[in-house]
Design a protein around this motif. Structure first.
Motif, PDB file in Angstrom:
ATOM      1  N   GLU A 324       0.847  -1.193   0.000  1.00 58.06           N
ATOM      2  CA  GLU A 324       0.000   0.000   0.000  1.00 58.06           C
ATOM      3  C   GLU A 324       0.885   1.246   0.000  1.00 58.06           C
ATOM      4  OE1 GLU A 324      -1.873   0.693   3.934  1.00 58.06           O
ATOM      5  OE2 GLU A 324      -0.885  -1.190   4.504  1.00 58.06           O
ATOM      6  N   LEU A 325       0.249   2.393  -0.168  1.00 60.50           N
ATOM      7  CA  LEU A 325       0.954   3.660  -0.109  1.00 60.50           C
ATOM      8  C   LEU A 325       1.091   4.070   1.360  1.00 60.50           C
ATOM      9  CD1 LEU A 325       2.218   5.904  -1.867  1.00 60.50           C
ATOM     10  CD2 LEU A 325      -0.001   7.077  -1.744  1.00 60.50           C
ATOM     11  N   ILE A 326       2.327   4.216   1.823  1.00 61.42           N
ATOM     12  CA  ILE A 326       2.581   4.460   3.250  1.00 61.42           C
ATOM     13  C   ILE A 326       3.078   5.887   3.443  1.00 61.42           C
ATOM     14  CG2 ILE A 326       3.857   3.680   5.282  1.00 61.42           C
ATOM     15  CD1 ILE A 326       4.424   1.073   3.730  1.00 61.42           C
ATOM     16  N   LEU A 365       6.954  -2.139   8.105  1.00 58.44           N
ATOM     17  CA  LEU A 365       7.712  -0.947   8.426  1.00 58.44           C
ATOM     18  C   LEU A 365       7.488  -0.552   9.890  1.00 58.44           C
ATOM     19  CD1 LEU A 365       9.546   1.369   7.570  1.00 58.44           C
ATOM     20  CD2 LEU A 365       7.510   2.615   6.789  1.00 58.44           C
ATOM     21  N   PHE A 366       6.229  -0.618  10.325  1.00 58.70           N
ATOM     22  CA  PHE A 366       5.920  -0.276  11.714  1.00 58.70           C
ATOM     23  C   PHE A 366       6.686  -1.188  12.680  1.00 58.70           C
ATOM     24  CE2 PHE A 366       3.401  -1.540  15.422  1.00 58.70           C
ATOM     25  CZ  PHE A 366       3.356  -0.337  16.123  1.00 58.70           C
ATOM     26  N   ILE A 420      17.568  -7.937  13.083  1.00 61.38           N
ATOM     27  CA  ILE A 420      16.306  -8.463  12.528  1.00 61.38           C
ATOM     28  C   ILE A 420      15.614  -7.383  11.711  1.00 61.38           C
ATOM     29  CG2 ILE A 420      14.002  -9.307  13.130  1.00 61.38           C
ATOM     30  CD1 ILE A 420      15.276 -10.662  15.573  1.00 61.38           C
ATOM     31  N   SER A 421      15.536  -6.170  12.283  1.00 57.76           N
ATOM     32  CA  SER A 421      14.922  -5.065  11.541  1.00 57.76           C
ATOM     33  C   SER A 421      15.718  -4.746  10.282  1.00 57.76           C
ATOM     34  CB  SER A 421      14.837  -3.814  12.429  1.00 57.76           C
ATOM     35  OG  SER A 421      13.886  -3.976  13.440  1.00 57.76           O
ATOM     36  N   SER A 422      17.037  -4.740  10.411  1.00 59.03           N
ATOM     37  CA  SER A 422      17.893  -4.432   9.261  1.00 59.03           C
ATOM     38  C   SER A 422      17.666  -5.419   8.126  1.00 59.03           C
ATOM     39  CB  SER A 422      19.358  -4.456   9.693  1.00 59.03           C
ATOM     40  OG  SER A 422      20.213  -4.285   8.589  1.00 59.03           O
TER      41      SER A 422
END
Length: 450
Positions: A324-326, A365-366, A420-422
């Motif tokens: 989606e557009l974020i 992303l969140f 993990i996020s990276s």
């Protein structure tokens, strides 16, 4: 003869009885009474003989109060009262001695002696005054010994309260449970009025839990210094319990965010639903544990969402990821709101210079950002984040500034969590950069502009 005593030792009752009887005998009094006070002017002992009155009603009377400031025994005959316009209450008494008992300038008691037919004389007063040097210290020593005994018993209770606070701290699951269980137990065991109330402004006697200030109020007049230390200890233990609870929730947040990102490789839809539902459950159970129909219903809905997601996962292992557009600034704001809802003392300063939007998975992303922030809170002392979003060439840069020094950033668990996020962000072609010096660490997301 009858007496009422609040003394702790039977020997003291016998001794005061003996003193009173010897005084009546020495002065040939037909009736009389003796009242003894503690340091707070409370009656701790009273005795009477041959008075037509209930001993429960014995207390310093109007005549006693007239001469209470006299530090020597004084004779009062009926005609003396009549001259002052006072009608004698004891019809069968013609003469009395009022003896305010002072020791070291403290009123420790009042003795009344009465005669029916023969008036008291100055020789009687002399006998009483001669006995004062033995009588007063004896009674005062009894009062002191009683006070020492009471202090010892109170001190035992204070120690028990300290132990009770530590015990409740160890067994309570939440800070609210700790406060309620401790206060209720103190009320039940020691009959002390203790409350916790919210106040508008902080001071040295308040503690902050979430976004409210609380103050302990104790209605107890003795040993002010010790009671204040107990209140201070209770407040400190409450703060520690609150921090412990926050750390527990941060761990849950961190584990959920990491699990969400790792499970993304198996199923986008499942990870999104599980993350949303479990995050909702944790927030609800943490902040609204008391019985509430609306909260309960929300909890049930979250649980059902988990069950439904699991069933969907079983029937369809791979799902199309939700692209989606974020709006990046909205995602940053959502992370800030969730963290500050948990602990309002955590500081976020955001500087958003562009309305940056990209195509991708909002939930991924969140959770990537959430994992970074929660891991920093969990493994370091940093409680302040400066977040900046700016644009250079064909990239948006989302920079998260922290006060993590070079030694803290080398924490093994912190490195694993951030990695993990990276790794997950790289799947969206978002480069994750880290810059560290002796005092600060910046985490920077380099995001291709649409």
């Amino acid at each position: 003869m009858s007496f009422i005593s609040n003394l702790n030792f039977e020997e003291f009752n016998d001794y005061i009885n003996l003193i009173f009887n010897k005084t009546l005998e020495t002065l040939k009094a037909d009736s009389g009474s003796l009242i003894i006070f503690d340091d707070d002017k409370n009656i701790i002992f009273k005795i009477m003989k041959n008075l037509e009155i209930d001993i429960n009603n014995i207390k310093p009377g109007k005549i006693d109060e007239m001469f209470i400031n006299s530090k020597n025994p004084i004779i009062i005959n009926n005609e003396d009262l009549e001259k002052k316009g006072i009608l004698p209450k004891k019809k069968d008494t013609i003469s009395s001695i009022v003896f305010p008992m002072y020791f070291k300038n403290k009123l420790i008691g009042v003795m009344n002696l009465n005669r029916k037919s023969v008036k008291f004389t100055l020789d009687d007063l002399k006998k009483l005054n001669d006995n004062k040097i033995f009588l007063m210290p004896s009674i005062y020593n009894i009062i002191l010994l009683e006070e020492v005994h009471d202090e010892r018993e109170r001190f035992k209770k204070y120690l028990n309260v300290f132990e009770l606070i530590v015990e409740k701290y160890s067994t309570a699951n939440t800070v609210i449970d700790f406060i309620n269980e401790t206060i209720n137990e103190i009320r039940r065991k020691y009959k002390i009025k203790i409350n916790i109330e919210t106040v508008d402004e902080p001071d040295e006697n308040t503690i902050k839990i979430k976004n409210l200030y609380y103050k302990f109020d104790v209605e107890y007049s003795k040993d002010e210094d010790i009671v204040n230390k107990l209140k201070s200890f209770m407040m400190k233990m409450t703060v520690i319990k609150h921090v412990e609870e926050l750390n527990k929730v941060l761990s849950e947040y961190s584990d959920l965010a990491k699990e969400t990102l790792l499970m993304n490789f198996m199923s986008w839809d499942l990870i999104q639903e599980i993350n949303s539902a479990i995050t909702g459950i944790n927030l609800i159970t943490f902040f609204f544990e008391s019985t509430n129909p609306e909260i309960s219903n929300e909890l049930k809905k979250s649980i059902n969402r988990i069950k439904e997601a699991v069933e969907r996962y079983k029937s369809n292992f791979y799902n199309n990821e939700s692209i989606e557009l974020i709006d990046i600034s909205n995602v940053v704001k959502e992370v800030e709101n969730k963290i500050k809802f948990l602990n309002p003392d955590i500081s976020f300063t955001t500087r958003i210079k562009y309305n940056a939007t990209i195509y991708g998975s909002r939930k991924i992303l969140f959770n990537s950002l959430m994992n970074i922030v929660v891991s920093v809170l969990k493994y370091t002392s940093n409680r302040k984040f400066n977040v900046e979003l700016y644009h250079e060439e064909s990239y948006y840069y989302l920079k998260i500034e922290t006060k993590i020094n070079s030694s803290e950033i080398n924490n093994r668990e912190l490195k694993k969590a951030i990695n993990i996020s990276s790794t997950m962000l790289s799947n969206y072609h978002i480069d994750f950069l880290q810059k560290t010096n002796k005092e600060n660490t910046d985490f920077i997301l380099q995001i291709p502009a649409k």
